[in-house]
Design a protein around this motif. Structure first.
Motif, PDB file in Angstrom:
ATOM      1  N   PRO A 217       0.837  -1.205   0.000  1.00 16.97           N
ATOM      2  CA  PRO A 217       0.000   0.000   0.000  1.00 16.97           C
ATOM      3  C   PRO A 217       0.869   1.250   0.000  1.00 16.97           C
ATOM      4  O   PRO A 217       2.090   1.165   0.218  1.00 16.97           O
ATOM      5  CB  PRO A 217      -0.783  -0.129   1.308  1.00 16.97           C
ATOM      6  N   PRO A 218       0.281   2.409  -0.243  1.00 17.70           N
ATOM      7  CA  PRO A 218       1.047   3.662  -0.149  1.00 17.70           C
ATOM      8  C   PRO A 218       1.729   3.783   1.212  1.00 17.70           C
ATOM      9  O   PRO A 218       1.174   3.390   2.239  1.00 17.70           O
ATOM     10  CB  PRO A 218      -0.030   4.734  -0.343  1.00 17.70           C
ATOM     11  N   GLU A 219       2.926   4.350   1.202  1.00 15.42           N
ATOM     12  CA  GLU A 219       3.712   4.440   2.435  1.00 15.42           C
ATOM     13  C   GLU A 219       3.431   5.741   3.192  1.00 15.42           C
ATOM     14  O   GLU A 219       2.938   6.721   2.636  1.00 15.42           O
ATOM     15  CB  GLU A 219       5.207   4.368   2.102  1.00 15.42           C
ATOM     16  N   GLY A 220       3.756   5.711   4.479  1.00 19.01           N
ATOM     17  CA  GLY A 220       3.760   6.927   5.280  1.00 19.01           C
ATOM     18  C   GLY A 220       2.420   7.373   5.819  1.00 19.01           C
ATOM     19  O   GLY A 220       2.303   8.485   6.348  1.00 19.01           O
ATOM     20  N   VAL A 221       1.403   6.519   5.732  1.00 18.40           N
ATOM     21  CA  VAL A 221       0.084   6.906   6.226  1.00 18.40           C
ATOM     22  C   VAL A 221      -0.696   5.646   6.588  1.00 18.40           C
ATOM     23  O   VAL A 221      -0.520   4.594   5.963  1.00 18.40           O
ATOM     24  CB  VAL A 221      -0.673   7.742   5.160  1.00 18.40           C
ATOM     25  N   GLU A 222      -1.543   5.749   7.617  1.00 19.31           N
ATOM     26  CA  GLU A 222      -2.308   4.590   8.059  1.00 19.31           C
ATOM     27  C   GLU A 222      -3.543   4.364   7.197  1.00 19.31           C
ATOM     28  O   GLU A 222      -4.162   5.322   6.709  1.00 19.31           O
ATOM     29  CB  GLU A 222      -2.725   4.774   9.515  1.00 19.31           C
ATOM     30  N   ARG A 223      -3.889   3.101   7.056  1.00 26.75           N
ATOM     31  CA  ARG A 223      -5.049   2.731   6.247  1.00 26.75           C
ATOM     32  C   ARG A 223      -6.320   3.414   6.745  1.00 26.75           C
ATOM     33  O   ARG A 223      -7.104   3.945   5.939  1.00 26.75           O
ATOM     34  CB  ARG A 223      -5.233   1.210   6.285  1.00 26.75           C
ATOM     35  N   GLN A 276      -3.379   6.646  -4.333  1.00 24.37           N
ATOM     36  CA  GLN A 276      -2.197   7.409  -3.926  1.00 24.37           C
ATOM     37  C   GLN A 276      -2.554   8.865  -3.638  1.00 24.37           C
ATOM     38  O   GLN A 276      -2.010   9.471  -2.700  1.00 24.37           O
ATOM     39  CB  GLN A 276      -1.120   7.327  -5.010  1.00 24.37           C
ATOM     40  N   ASP A 277      -3.487   9.422  -4.414  1.00 26.12           N
ATOM     41  CA  ASP A 277      -3.945  10.791  -4.142  1.00 26.12           C
ATOM     42  C   ASP A 277      -4.615  10.876  -2.770  1.00 26.12           C
ATOM     43  O   ASP A 277      -4.357  11.797  -1.989  1.00 26.12           O
ATOM     44  CB  ASP A 277      -4.949  11.239  -5.219  1.00 26.12           C
ATOM     45  N   PHE A 278      -5.479   9.907  -2.481  1.00 24.92           N
ATOM     46  CA  PHE A 278      -6.152   9.902  -1.180  1.00 24.92           C
ATOM     47  C   PHE A 278      -5.142   9.732  -0.043  1.00 24.92           C
ATOM     48  O   PHE A 278      -5.291  10.328   1.028  1.00 24.92           O
ATOM     49  CB  PHE A 278      -7.198   8.787  -1.127  1.00 24.92           C
ATOM     50  N   ALA A 279      -4.124   8.934  -0.276  1.00 26.63           N
ATOM     51  CA  ALA A 279      -3.095   8.746   0.746  1.00 26.63           C
ATOM     52  C   ALA A 279      -2.343  10.051   1.006  1.00 26.63           C
ATOM     53  O   ALA A 279      -2.036  10.388   2.162  1.00 26.63           O
ATOM     54  CB  ALA A 279      -2.118   7.651   0.309  1.00 26.63           C
ATOM     55  N   ARG A 280      -2.067  10.811  -0.033  1.00 27.02           N
ATOM     56  CA  ARG A 280      -1.386  12.103   0.141  1.00 27.02           C
ATOM     57  C   ARG A 280      -2.253  13.082   0.924  1.00 27.02           C
ATOM     58  O   ARG A 280      -1.756  13.847   1.751  1.00 27.02           O
ATOM     59  CB  ARG A 280      -0.996  12.709  -1.210  1.00 27.02           C
ATOM     60  N   ILE A 281      -3.566  13.060   0.666  1.00 31.08           N
ATOM     61  CA  ILE A 281      -4.477  13.945   1.404  1.00 31.08           C
ATOM     62  C   ILE A 281      -4.469  13.597   2.885  1.00 31.08           C
ATOM     63  O   ILE A 281      -4.353  14.475   3.754  1.00 31.08           O
ATOM     64  CB  ILE A 281      -5.901  13.842   0.829  1.00 31.08           C
ATOM     65  N   ALA A 282      -4.574  12.301   3.193  1.00 34.09           N
ATOM     66  CA  ALA A 282      -4.562  11.877   4.592  1.00 34.09           C
ATOM     67  C   ALA A 282      -3.243  12.238   5.257  1.00 34.09           C
ATOM     68  O   ALA A 282      -3.218  12.697   6.406  1.00 34.09           O
ATOM     69  CB  ALA A 282      -4.809  10.373   4.680  1.00 34.09           C
ATOM     70  N   ALA A 283      -2.150  12.042   4.547  1.00 38.86           N
ATOM     71  CA  ALA A 283      -0.833  12.349   5.107  1.00 38.86           C
ATOM     72  C   ALA A 283      -0.656  13.842   5.317  1.00 38.86           C
ATOM     73  O   ALA A 283      -0.050  14.278   6.310  1.00 38.86           O
ATOM     74  CB  ALA A 283       0.265  11.812   4.186  1.00 38.86           C
ATOM     75  N   ALA A 284      -1.210  14.650   4.412  1.00 42.40           N
ATOM     76  CA  ALA A 284      -1.066  16.109   4.522  1.00 42.40           C
ATOM     77  C   ALA A 284      -1.787  16.633   5.756  1.00 42.40           C
ATOM     78  O   ALA A 284      -1.356  17.622   6.363  1.00 42.40           O
ATOM     79  CB  ALA A 284      -1.594  16.781   3.262  1.00 42.40           C
ATOM     80  N   ARG A 285      -2.868  15.992   6.121  1.00 42.39           N
ATOM     81  CA  ARG A 285      -3.616  16.462   7.297  1.00 42.39           C
ATOM     82  C   ARG A 285      -2.873  16.116   8.584  1.00 42.39           C
ATOM     83  O   ARG A 285      -2.936  16.865   9.560  1.00 42.39           O
ATOM     84  CB  ARG A 285      -5.003  15.838   7.326  1.00 42.39           C
ATOM     85  N   THR A 286      -2.173  14.994   8.598  1.00 42.22           N
ATOM     86  CA  THR A 286      -1.509  14.555   9.816  1.00 42.22           C
ATOM     87  C   THR A 286      -0.080  15.073   9.932  1.00 42.22           C
ATOM     88  O   THR A 286       0.515  15.000  11.002  1.00 42.22           O
ATOM     89  CB  THR A 286      -1.479  13.018   9.890  1.00 42.22           C
ATOM     90  N   SER A 287       0.473  15.594   8.839  1.00 46.26           N
ATOM     91  CA  SER A 287       1.850  16.073   8.862  1.00 46.26           C
ATOM     92  C   SER A 287       1.893  17.511   9.373  1.00 46.26           C
ATOM     93  O   SER A 287       0.987  18.325   9.074  1.00 46.26           O
ATOM     94  CB  SER A 287       2.472  16.012   7.457  1.00 46.26           C
ATOM     95  N   PRO A 288       2.946  17.872  10.101  1.00 47.27           N
ATOM     96  CA  PRO A 288       3.069  19.267  10.535  1.00 47.27           C
ATOM     97  C   PRO A 288       3.259  20.181   9.331  1.00 47.27           C
ATOM     98  O   PRO A 288       3.926  19.823   8.361  1.00 47.27           O
ATOM     99  CB  PRO A 288       4.321  19.246  11.427  1.00 47.27           C
ATOM    100  N   ARG A 289       2.633  21.346   9.380  1.00 51.86           N
ATOM    101  CA  ARG A 289       2.765  22.305   8.284  1.00 51.86           C
ATOM    102  C   ARG A 289       4.171  22.875   8.231  1.00 51.86           C
ATOM    103  O   ARG A 289       4.794  23.150   9.259  1.00 51.86           O
ATOM    104  CB  ARG A 289       1.739  23.449   8.451  1.00 51.86           C
ATOM    105  N   GLN A 290       4.647  23.021   6.991  1.00 56.28           N
ATOM    106  CA  GLN A 290       5.979  23.582   6.795  1.00 56.28           C
ATOM    107  C   GLN A 290       5.931  25.105   6.918  1.00 56.28           C
ATOM    108  O   GLN A 290       4.986  25.733   6.538  1.00 56.28           O
ATOM    109  CB  GLN A 290       6.510  23.189   5.415  1.00 56.28           C
TER     110      GLN A 290
END
Length: 290
Positions: A217-223, A276-290
């Motif tokens: 599955p896409p890396e760096g984010v939970e299912r 992969q797009d959905f995974a990036r959205i989920a990861a963007a919400r949980t990642s600290p803002r730059q």
């Protein structure tokens, strides 16, 4: 094993199916989605499409009277049949003993609801091969893939509409929640059509075969985080993602911020996005803002 797998089963035809059902006092029920395969060529085709081999431990959900079970047993190491109906679960070992006595030792029967199964007897399963009841097909597939990471392939016969949804690509009319969630686990393809006349009783719909080959599955984010985005995006599929994800993100403006951080157009709609797009959205919400 190679010598043993050459042993053949006697497969069930229409008369066999009706006789077995009569002996059990069984009347197929719509509640359990019971439509039994009466055509030996269809079960042979399923086994062939499943790419089953001597090293496979196959979990079969809803074996019913044993049509597909008997076709699988000569080709695989073991079949774990998960059956919720106590009458069918109790009868299956006797049917296999009668029609394929040399292969009876390869069968395990687990009387259980497939949606609640957390463990299986014996070695970890390598494949799921099943004629799935239409009303629970997608939940069963997703539950099995999540619960048993050892599953490398899935070949299921499902309602044609379900098959279309599972294998639909982004942007197509049938692309939706089942398509994205299945793609989290595997590459999904259609493996052919099945007419309604191979079943007893004859259903009101056609069926299709779906083949899934597991991939990472896409890396760096939970299912769970990704599936929450998917559910939100398709709950209001006619809306743009900015609007559809407003509740999930806290507001429309917050959703827009997350989408832009994920490099996804806020004006896009869910059916245009890959897993992969959905995974990036989920990861963007949980990642600290730059």
């Amino acid at each position: 094993m190679s010598d043993e797998t050459s042993v053949e089963s006697r497969l069930l035809g229409s008369a066999d199916i009706r006789r077995l059902a009569a002996d059990l006092g069984l009347r197929p029920t719509k509640t359990l989605g019971q439509n039994f395969v009466t055509d030996p060529n269809t079960v042979r085709r399923i086994v062939r499409c499943a790419e089953s081999g001597p090293g496979d431990v196959v979990v079969e959900v809803g074996p019913g009277l044993g049509s597909l079970t008997l076709a699988l047993l000569p080709h695989v190491s073991r079949v774990i049949a998960v059956e919720v109906d106590p009458v069918l679960a109790g009868a299956l070992p006797s049917t296999v003993q009668k029609y394929a006595p040399a292969l009876a030792g390869r069968l395990d029967v687990l009387r259980a609801d497939a949606l609640r199964v957390a463990e299986l007897p014996g070695p970890p399963p390598t494949a799921l091969v099943a004629n799935l009841p239409y009303n629970v097909a997608v939940p069963v597939i997703l539950h099995m893939l999540e619960t048993f990471p050892s599953l490398q392939r899935v070949l299921v016969m499902v309602q044609k509409e379900v098959a279309d949804r599972l294998a639909a690509p982004p942007g197509s009319r049938t692309y939706g929640v089942p398509s994205v969630k299945a793609a989290w686990y595997a590459d999904v393809t259609r493996a052919g059509a099945v007419g309604r006349t191979v079943f007893w009783p004859v259903p009101n719909v056609d069926s299709g075969l779906v083949l899934m080959r597991r991939r990472e599955p896409p890396e760096g984010v939970e299912r769970k985080a990704v599936f929450a985005v998917v559910d939100a995006a398709f709950a209001q599929r006619r809306k743009t993602l900015r609007a559809a994800l407003a509740g999930w993100a806290g507001s429309a403006s917050a959703a827009e911020d997350v989408l832009e951080a994920a490099r996804v157009d806020p004006k896009a709609r869910g059916e245009q996005l890959t897993v992969q797009d959905f995974a990036r959205i989920a990861a963007a919400r949980t990642s600290p803002r730059q």
